[in-house]
Design an enzyme around this catalytic site. Structure first.
Site, PDB file in Angstrom:
ATOM      1  N   ASP A 128       7.170  -2.414  -5.517  1.00 49.32           N
ATOM      2  CA  ASP A 128       6.462  -2.094  -4.275  1.00 49.32           C
ATOM      3  C   ASP A 128       6.939  -2.905  -3.071  1.00 49.32           C
ATOM      4  OD1 ASP A 128       5.336  -4.433  -5.315  1.00 49.32           O
ATOM      5  OD2 ASP A 128       3.339  -3.994  -4.549  1.00 49.32           O
ATOM      6  N   HIS A 129       7.298  -4.175  -3.289  1.00 52.95           N
ATOM      7  CA  HIS A 129       7.773  -5.008  -2.174  1.00 52.95           C
ATOM      8  C   HIS A 129       8.441  -6.256  -2.729  1.00 52.95           C
ATOM      9  CE1 HIS A 129       4.311  -7.619  -2.929  1.00 52.95           C
ATOM     10  NE2 HIS A 129       3.522  -6.556  -2.836  1.00 52.95           N
ATOM     11  N   GLU A 136       4.684  -4.540  -9.673  1.00 55.05           N
ATOM     12  CA  GLU A 136       4.215  -5.430  -8.616  1.00 55.05           C
ATOM     13  C   GLU A 136       5.257  -6.500  -8.258  1.00 55.05           C
ATOM     14  OE1 GLU A 136       2.366  -7.224  -5.727  1.00 55.05           O
ATOM     15  OE2 GLU A 136       1.460  -5.460  -6.673  1.00 55.05           O
ATOM     16  N   HIS A 186       2.416 -11.012  -9.540  1.00 56.69           N
ATOM     17  CA  HIS A 186       1.945 -11.137  -8.165  1.00 56.69           C
ATOM     18  C   HIS A 186       1.872 -12.609  -7.803  1.00 56.69           C
ATOM     19  CE1 HIS A 186      -0.489 -10.809  -4.550  1.00 56.69           C
ATOM     20  NE2 HIS A 186      -0.494  -9.505  -4.639  1.00 56.69           N
ATOM     21  N   THR A 216       1.535  -4.038  -0.497  1.00 58.99           N
ATOM     22  CA  THR A 216       1.286  -3.065  -1.568  1.00 58.99           C
ATOM     23  C   THR A 216       0.666  -1.783  -1.025  1.00 58.99           C
ATOM     24  OG1 THR A 216       1.052  -4.748  -3.289  1.00 58.99           O
ATOM     25  CG2 THR A 216      -0.027  -2.636  -3.680  1.00 58.99           C
TER      26      THR A 216
END
Length: 685
Positions: free
Chosen positions: A480-481, A261, A421, A305
């Site tokens: 993911d990002h 994440e 996150h 996500t």
């Protein structure tokens, strides 16, 4: 017409005086927000002029609605409109601060699916100064309450109100004409919402977003099987052949997909105060049996996500607005990794320590063909087990172990981590790792949560080795990002040891890790340029699963003849030679801004056309649900009705599978737990 302008220039106690005072306050407020809260990048006199005046035309139109009414009602309507406009600006300030984008109708429509646990993030994102956008509303109310401005009860002739409507529409048309002259195809070719706001304004963006949403609905209704022809033609022309050295080398192995994440590539080998942030991931990255890609980019849009998952498992891009999973995940037909692998003898399962409705996963995963979805109801819950968006990674992996060892082999298991996150919350009991010292509160705890994620990963790998699930498995790790948005430029500069950050730097900052590891796999650091859209074809080729007929916009990262072009959702791109951000093109190797020669312009134009085409065709597949019309050889459409992820159903299904397919690690160990999971999570001691 002369009488009209006399009214316009009337006394302050006239309806016109109050109307234009409201417009001026709205205009000043909006322009200040443009300059202080958004990074719109206005360049040149035309863009600066349009940015300055763009609040006015739509403001005249919207506030002008009140002119059709008389007396107190007209005044209170203007204040209600002013309050609603302020709320729209406020919402976009908050959203833009974290996501570097504007609120679209797609995001708002899907807000119920993504709003779980959002309150904690909002408390971190919202600044007290944000409420200043309501000051003009308060001022107007006070002016009326204390009768500094008196309400004009005289009726206004409708033709004056209508004239204002016509004038405002004319100004909107003129504004669009200037904008389109400076940026051709503003509303037809661009994929960047910043451009629409910069040229036209927040209200026009809202209207365009609503139009796009309505258009999407009608597109599906009007789509037909013939629409697939252009898609299939493009894919056939651009599909890269598999690398024979790697094709099928991992056939029949379990597949672990570890979702890292908000994890960015710069964290690999990064140190804070001499301490390594991610020692376990570093070791994995440099392992001789790991294929590690150091030019791998996240390509997410507003869906973040969910966009990453869409690309990873479908090789389809996320949408320009909103989240494809939330808007189309329930109704659309897909050719996703779980369904493909299921039809080749795999058990498929997703693991996520949050509620199943987040990003509409509980419905989307049925459309993708997941046999199991282990979400929050499958895990023992305590308040101290959770932080931010869900269960802490160490506890999540610990509790996932009992399900992993019961999965019939071979299996495809995706585990979605959460602790790293935003807003990167972590307690002192969970880490003693130092913060970075950028002075940015959001950024400085990022290394701490990344370190916690790394420790969690290390514990998982140790368990899998003891449980007998390591040697016969292929591990896929991906970020993911981005974790740090472009709005934290000073902090990014300090992290990277630079004095100044350019748009080129920010484009390169979108790199995320991508690693594939398996015993015996010929590894090494691969410098090919690629992104999340390329993951699915890469994995299928390694597993020896033919995928030349399914709809996939990516290409095998190991292919020797692949087109090394990374498309970003806003239409920008990176290639080994060029990095294009907005209208500026950089040399990818040096980062220097280029003054393009005629030949370079031709090359960049060809790359841009390719990017625009593939994004548009991918959108067409999703908007029109075109895969419902196309069933390639060797693939059967997913039957969504056969999946049920409720706790009692999932446990019963897992129990029956142990007897029907006694291939799980636990079944092979005579139904006994294969290994004890060891973690230093203080909550479990």
């Amino acid at each position: 017409m002369s009488n009209f302008f006399k009214k316009v220039l009337g006394k302050r106690n006239s309806i016109w005086g109050f109307f234009f005072l409201t417009i001026v306050l709205f205009w000043i407020k909006t322009y200040i927000v443009y300059q202080t809260e958004f990074t719109l990048g206005a360049k040149g006199s035309v863009q600066e002029f349009l940015l300055l005046i763009n609040p006015i035309p739509a403001g005249l139109l919207i506030f002008g609605i009140a002119l059709y009414f008389r007396g107190r009602l007209a005044y209170w309507l203007m204040m209600i409109i002013s309050f609603l406009e302020s709320t729209w600006i406020f919402a976009n300030i908050v959203y833009y601060r974290e996501f570097s984008d504007f609120l679209s109708v797609g995001i708002i429509k899907g807000s119920g699916d993504v709003s779980n646990n959002l309150s904690k993030s909002l408390s971190e994102i919202i600044h007290p100064s944000d409420f200043a956008v309501y000051l003009d509303v308060i001022l107007l109310i006070l002016l009326l309450v204390f009768k500094v401005i008196k309400i004009d009860k005289r009726p206004l002739k409708r033709r004056y109100a209508f004239t204002m409507t016509v004038v405002s529409l004319g100004l909107i048309g003129a504004e669009f004409g200037m904008a389109n002259a400076d940026r051709s195809g503003l509303l037809t070719r661009t994929f960047d919402n910043n451009y629409i706001v910069k040229y036209l304004g927040l209200n026009e963006f809202a209207a365009f977003s609503a139009y796009q949403s309505q258009k999407e609905s009608s597109t599906r209704a009007n789509a037909s099987s013939s629409d697939m022809r252009s898609v299939l033609k493009f894919l056939k022309k651009n599909r890269a052949s598999a690398n024979t050295e790697y094709y099928g080398t991992e056939k029949g192995k379990n597949v672990f997909v570890i979702h890292l994440e908000s994890f960015q590539q710069f964290l690999i080998d990064y140190k804070v105060d001499g301490k390594t942030v991610t020692p376990n991931l570093n070791k994995f990255f440099h392992n001789k049996n790991t294929l590690s890609f150091d030019n791998f980019y996240n390509q997410v849009g507003q869906g973040k996500t969910s966009d990453a998952e869409m690309m990873l498992e479908n090789s389809l891009f996320g949408l320009s607005q909103g989240s494809a999973m939330t808007t189309y995940g329930t109704q659309n037909t897909f050719q996703a990794a779980p369904s493909i692998l299921d039809q080749h003898g795999y058990t498929t399962a997703a693991f996520h320590g949050d509620v199943p409705s987040f990003w509409n996963r509980d419905n989307t995963y049925k459309s993708w063909g997941y046999d199991y979805f282990f979400s929050s109801s499958y895990y023992k819950q305590k308040a101290e087990y959770n932080v931010g968006y869900g269960m802490k990674d160490k506890i999540f992996f610990d509790q996932s172990a009992k399900y992993l060892q019961q999965l019939p082999q071979p299996f495809y298991a995706k585990l979605i981590t959460l602790t790293n996150h935003y807003p990167y919350e972590i307690g002192k009991e969970d880490t003693d790792f130092p913060e970075t010292k950028t002075g940015d509160k959001t950024v400085d705890s990022y290394a701490q949560t990344a370190h916690y994620l790394d420790q969690s990963f290390g514990e998982l790998i140790s368990y899998l080795k003891k449980a007998g699930l390591y040697k016969n498995s292929m591990f896929v790790l991906y970020g993911d990002h981005y974790g740090i948005s472009n709005n934290h430029r000073p902090a990014i500069a300090k992290l990277l040891g630079k004095s100044k950050i350019t748009s080129y730097d920010l484009a390169q900052f979108q790199k995320v890790p991508f690693m594939i590891h398996a015993d015996g796999l010929k590894g090494g650091i691969n410098h090919t340029y690629g992104g999340e859209i390329d993951v699915l074809p890469t994995l299928l080729d390694l597993l020896g699963i033919k995928n030349t007929t399914t709809v996939q916009f990516g290409n095998d990262l190991l292919s020797k003849n692949r087109k090394q072009l990374v498309a970003f959702r806003n239409g920008n791109f990176v290639s080994p030679k060029y990095t294009k951000v907005g209208t500026t093109v950089y040399d990818t190797k040096t980062g220097d801004e280029l003054k393009l020669t005629k030949q370079q312009k031709t090359e960049v134009s060809a790359l841009q056309n390719h990017v625009t085409t593939e994004l548009s065709l991918s959108d067409r597949v999703i908007y029109g649900d075109l895969l419902r019309f196309y069933e390639p050889d060797g693939f059967e459409k997913t039957n969504k009705k056969k999946y049920n992820y409720k706790l009692e159903n999932g446990l019963d299904q897992l129990k029956k599978a142990q007897k029907k397919e006694p291939t799980s690690a636990q079944a092979k160990n005579k139904e006994k737990v294969t290994a004890e999971y060891k973690t230093d999570a203080p909550e479990l001691k």
